[in-house]
Design a protein around this motif. Sequence first.
Motif, mmCIF file in Angstrom:
data_model
loop_
_atom_site.group_PDB
_atom_site.id
_atom_site.type_symbol
_atom_site.label_atom_id
_atom_site.label_comp_id
_atom_site.label_asym_id
_atom_site.label_seq_id
_atom_site.Cartn_x
_atom_site.Cartn_y
_atom_site.Cartn_z
ATOM 1 N N VAL A 1 -29.148 25.490 34.838
ATOM 2 C CA VAL A 1 -29.421 25.346 33.403
ATOM 3 C C VAL A 1 -29.435 23.869 33.005
ATOM 4 C CG1 VAL A 1 -28.558 25.801 31.079
ATOM 5 C CG2 VAL A 1 -28.534 27.621 32.792
ATOM 6 N N GLN A 2 -28.429 23.121 33.459
ATOM 7 C CA GLN A 2 -28.368 21.687 33.143
ATOM 8 C C GLN A 2 -29.573 20.955 33.721
ATOM 9 O OE1 GLN A 2 -24.536 20.964 34.965
ATOM 10 N NE2 GLN A 2 -23.521 20.740 32.970
ATOM 11 N N ARG B 1 -32.570 22.069 34.335
ATOM 12 C CA ARG B 1 -33.772 22.355 33.544
ATOM 13 C C ARG B 1 -33.752 21.603 32.216
ATOM 14 N NH1 ARG B 1 -33.269 27.551 36.038
ATOM 15 N NH2 ARG B 1 -31.880 28.301 34.382
ATOM 16 N N GLN B 2 -32.569 21.515 31.609
ATOM 17 C CA GLN B 2 -32.461 20.794 30.335
ATOM 18 C C GLN B 2 -32.789 19.312 30.506
ATOM 19 O OE1 GLN B 2 -28.405 21.731 29.237
ATOM 20 N NE2 GLN B 2 -29.003 23.469 27.958
ATOM 21 N N HIS B 3 -32.215 18.695 31.542
ATOM 22 C CA HIS B 3 -32.465 17.273 31.763
ATOM 23 C C HIS B 3 -33.919 17.032 32.166
ATOM 24 C CE1 HIS B 3 -28.427 16.197 31.016
ATOM 25 N NE2 HIS B 3 -27.910 16.707 32.117
ATOM 26 N N ALA C 1 -36.526 18.784 31.199
ATOM 27 C CA ALA C 1 -37.322 18.884 29.973
ATOM 28 C C ALA C 1 -37.167 17.628 29.128
ATOM 29 C CB ALA C 1 -36.901 20.116 29.173
ATOM 30 N N THR C 2 -35.946 17.116 29.051
ATOM 31 C CA THR C 2 -35.704 15.890 28.288
ATOM 32 C C THR C 2 -36.482 14.724 28.881
ATOM 33 O OG1 THR C 2 -33.491 16.584 27.616
ATOM 34 C CG2 THR C 2 -33.953 14.230 27.558
ATOM 35 N N ASP D 1 -23.834 16.322 24.056
ATOM 36 C CA ASP D 1 -23.832 16.407 25.512
ATOM 37 C C ASP D 1 -24.405 15.141 26.148
ATOM 38 O OD1 ASP D 1 -22.753 18.922 25.412
ATOM 39 O OD2 ASP D 1 -24.705 19.932 25.417
#
Length: 213
Positions: free
Chosen positions: A143-144, A146-148, A150-151, A185
């Motif tokens: 999850v982390q 994918r978030q990074h 996308a960022t 975060d």
Amino acid sequence: MKVPPRLQSLVEEGLIDTVVRQLMSGKEAMVYVVRCGDETRCAKIYKEANNRSFRQAVDYTENRKVKNSRQARAMAKGTKFGRESQEAAWQSAEVDALYRLAAAGVRVPQPFNFADGVLLMELVTDTDGDAAPRLNDVSFTPVQARQHHATLVGEVVRMLCAGVVHGDLSEFNILLAHSGEDGSDDFPVIIDLPQAVDAAGNNHAQRMLLRDV
């Protein structure tokens, strides 16, 4: 610690008060943690061209502008003055890119000053106030990750909108910072931009952009 010779003039001019420690030594620069008044910053000392492993490939320097035609002619002929001018242009490219990207809202270290081949800029920190780790040194959950990801894709797009392509983007030149202002975060901060290219003025920009992504 003892003040490195390349930082001595900045200490004498009052731009740096204290050199705390060496932070890292990379392929094209050495970075020190320094104190400037009440603030802790970092000082990036660019290595001389013959001491760097990262070469100024023509792909990166294509269409980079210099101050005058004399410099341009000297650079084209490869004279001593031309090599010095090329080296100065290589160093100032990162400074220019940082100011340009910071103004566009891209997450990069805030630049403060550039003097005698030394770039003074923000020290990107983690939750404890220590120097932030590189993305390569951190483990993530799916999850982390994918978030990074996308960022970072969003940051690359924002850079492109500002007319800049990083040209050497990897997990080794992205830091994972922590926002101490609102307790949000961790977020990635893009660093190391001396090879950054103009998106519109460099014929290799599209290839470099795709490689970065």
